[in-house]
Design an enzyme around this catalytic site. Sequence first.
Site, PDB file in Angstrom:
ATOM      1  N   GLY A 124      -4.342   1.852  25.245  1.00 38.35           N
ATOM      2  CA  GLY A 124      -4.209   1.069  26.472  1.00 38.35           C
ATOM      3  C   GLY A 124      -5.424   1.136  27.520  1.00 38.35           C
ATOM      4  O   GLY A 124      -6.496   0.638  27.233  1.00 38.35           O
ATOM      5  N   VAL A 125      -5.316   1.559  28.692  1.00 38.13           N
ATOM      6  CA  VAL A 125      -6.224   1.381  29.721  1.00 38.13           C
ATOM      7  C   VAL A 125      -7.491   2.094  29.291  1.00 38.13           C
ATOM      8  O   VAL A 125      -8.583   1.748  29.644  1.00 38.13           O
ATOM      9  CB  VAL A 125      -5.526   1.884  31.083  1.00 38.13           C
ATOM     10  CG1 VAL A 125      -6.508   2.164  32.170  1.00 38.13           C
ATOM     11  CG2 VAL A 125      -4.406   1.211  31.618  1.00 38.13           C
ATOM     12  N   ASP A 126      -7.310   3.210  28.841  1.00 41.05           N
ATOM     13  CA  ASP A 126      -8.215   4.131  28.668  1.00 41.05           C
ATOM     14  C   ASP A 126      -9.117   3.571  27.578  1.00 41.05           C
ATOM     15  O   ASP A 126     -10.245   3.533  27.655  1.00 41.05           O
ATOM     16  CB  ASP A 126      -7.704   5.430  27.698  1.00 41.05           C
ATOM     17  CG  ASP A 126      -8.372   6.739  27.934  1.00 41.05           C
ATOM     18  OD1 ASP A 126      -9.525   6.693  28.648  1.00 41.05           O
ATOM     19  OD2 ASP A 126      -8.010   7.799  27.236  1.00 41.05           O
TER      20      ASP A 126
ATOM     21  N   SER B 182       1.450   5.866  33.295  1.00 42.05           N
ATOM     22  CA  SER B 182       2.582   6.550  32.365  1.00 42.05           C
ATOM     23  C   SER B 182       3.409   5.500  31.858  1.00 42.05           C
ATOM     24  O   SER B 182       4.285   5.725  31.133  1.00 42.05           O
ATOM     25  CB  SER B 182       3.253   7.586  33.071  1.00 42.05           C
ATOM     26  OG  SER B 182       2.696   8.741  33.043  1.00 42.05           O
ATOM     27  N   THR B 183       3.260   4.206  32.278  1.00 43.53           N
ATOM     28  CA  THR B 183       4.243   3.208  31.810  1.00 43.53           C
ATOM     29  C   THR B 183       3.970   2.588  30.425  1.00 43.53           C
ATOM     30  O   THR B 183       4.520   1.717  30.185  1.00 43.53           O
ATOM     31  CB  THR B 183       4.487   1.975  32.929  1.00 43.53           C
ATOM     32  OG1 THR B 183       3.181   1.273  33.039  1.00 43.53           O
ATOM     33  CG2 THR B 183       4.878   2.570  34.128  1.00 43.53           C
ATOM     34  N   GLY B 184       2.846   2.950  29.654  1.00 42.71           N
ATOM     35  CA  GLY B 184       2.635   2.414  28.485  1.00 42.71           C
ATOM     36  C   GLY B 184       3.117   3.436  27.401  1.00 42.71           C
ATOM     37  O   GLY B 184       4.274   3.584  27.418  1.00 42.71           O
ATOM     38  N   VAL B 185       2.187   4.055  26.843  1.00 43.37           N
ATOM     39  CA  VAL B 185       2.213   4.649  25.608  1.00 43.37           C
ATOM     40  C   VAL B 185       3.134   5.967  26.147  1.00 43.37           C
ATOM     41  O   VAL B 185       4.131   6.480  25.258  1.00 43.37           O
ATOM     42  CB  VAL B 185       0.946   5.184  25.194  1.00 43.37           C
ATOM     43  CG1 VAL B 185       1.215   6.562  23.903  1.00 43.37           C
ATOM     44  CG2 VAL B 185       0.309   4.123  24.362  1.00 43.37           C
TER      45      VAL B 185
HETATM   46  P1  ADP Z   1      -0.016   5.778  29.679  1.00 48.92           P
HETATM   47  O1  ADP Z   1      -0.559   6.473  28.519  1.00 48.92           O
HETATM   48  O2  ADP Z   1      -0.352   6.596  30.979  1.00 48.92           O
HETATM   49  O3  ADP Z   1       1.254   5.320  29.648  1.00 48.92           O
HETATM   50  P2  ADP Z   1      -1.325   3.269  29.042  1.00 48.92           P
HETATM   51  O4  ADP Z   1      -2.889   2.890  29.244  1.00 48.92           O
HETATM   52  O5  ADP Z   1      -0.659   3.177  27.483  1.00 48.92           O
HETATM   53  O6  ADP Z   1      -0.995   4.479  29.617  1.00 48.92           O
HETATM   54  O7  ADP Z   1      -0.609   2.135  30.013  1.00 48.92           O
HETATM   55  C1  ADP Z   1      -0.254   2.091  31.223  1.00 48.92           C
HETATM   56  C2  ADP Z   1      -0.147   0.555  31.771  1.00 48.92           C
HETATM   57  O8  ADP Z   1      -1.094   0.017  31.829  1.00 48.92           O
HETATM   58  C3  ADP Z   1       0.760  -0.091  30.942  1.00 48.92           C
HETATM   59  O9  ADP Z   1       1.778  -0.787  31.668  1.00 48.92           O
HETATM   60  C4  ADP Z   1       0.085  -1.014  30.010  1.00 48.92           C
HETATM   61  O10 ADP Z   1       0.758  -2.203  29.953  1.00 48.92           O
HETATM   62  C5  ADP Z   1      -0.890  -1.198  31.362  1.00 48.92           C
HETATM   63  N1  ADP Z   1      -2.328  -1.789  30.452  1.00 48.92           N
HETATM   64  C6  ADP Z   1      -2.842  -1.825  29.385  1.00 48.92           C
HETATM   65  N2  ADP Z   1      -4.176  -2.197  29.479  1.00 48.92           N
HETATM   66  C7  ADP Z   1      -4.324  -2.428  30.447  1.00 48.92           C
HETATM   67  C8  ADP Z   1      -5.654  -2.913  31.424  1.00 48.92           C
HETATM   68  N3  ADP Z   1      -6.671  -3.383  30.465  1.00 48.92           N
HETATM   69  N4  ADP Z   1      -5.542  -3.471  32.532  1.00 48.92           N
HETATM   70  C9  ADP Z   1      -4.301  -3.023  33.102  1.00 48.92           C
HETATM   71  N5  ADP Z   1      -3.397  -2.576  32.759  1.00 48.92           N
HETATM   72  C10 ADP Z   1      -3.273  -2.153  31.541  1.00 48.92           C
END
Ligand code: ADP
Length: 173
Positions: free
Chosen positions: A31-33, A121-124
């Site tokens: 995801g973002v990380d 927190s809204t992704g994984v």
């Molecule tokens: P978490 O583990 O906190 O849920 P994630 O990274 O899986 O974090 O997701 C958090 C949110 O960010 C989700 O809604 C996902 O769709 C969104 N996301 C994923 N990649 C990106 C990005 N490159 N830029 C912005 N938002 C993103």
Amino acid sequence: MEIKLIQGDITGQDVDAVVNAANSSLLGGGGVDGAIHRRGGPEILEECRALRASRYGRGLPTGQAVATTAGRLPARWVIHTVGPVHSASEDRSELLASCYRESLRVADELGAETVAFPAISTGVYGWPMDDGARVALSTVRGTPTSVAEVRFVLFDAAAYAVFERALGEAPPA
Ligand code: ADP
């Protein structure tokens, strides 16, 4: 403080600080990380490793935040925060609120004036987008800070629409 909603990729934001939805290991993830480390380059991970060695041997606790360089990102700093995994049986929204509050506190310490947040927190981690948006917006609005602009960067049109609706419904700060 001005709150802006943007649909796009958080790694391209030209802001002082970008907030990372990190995991507690600080060693990267999806995801973002994953996107932040890919685009920001190895310098960010090096600093994360050093933080683990010096302060967070057991991991960065959920709800806390810590800053590193932003490497090759357009931002100056990355603020790493660990969101709670959503639970159907336990209300963890205070921990989610803490991520936003602590990130703003770290941003204040750095002197950051513009900060970009993802929907933590809204992704994984499985948090429903509408509730995640409400917690995000009410916490940011209710936190005293010298940050002048907060951008919520939503990855897709659906997430953007949910935040837009929540922003319209939120009581004035
Ligand atoms: P978490 O583990 O906190 O849920 P994630 O990274 O899986 O974090 O997701 C958090 C949110 O960010 C989700 O809604 C996902 O769709 C969104 N996301 C994923 N990649 C990106 C990005 N490159 N830029 C912005 N938002 C993103």
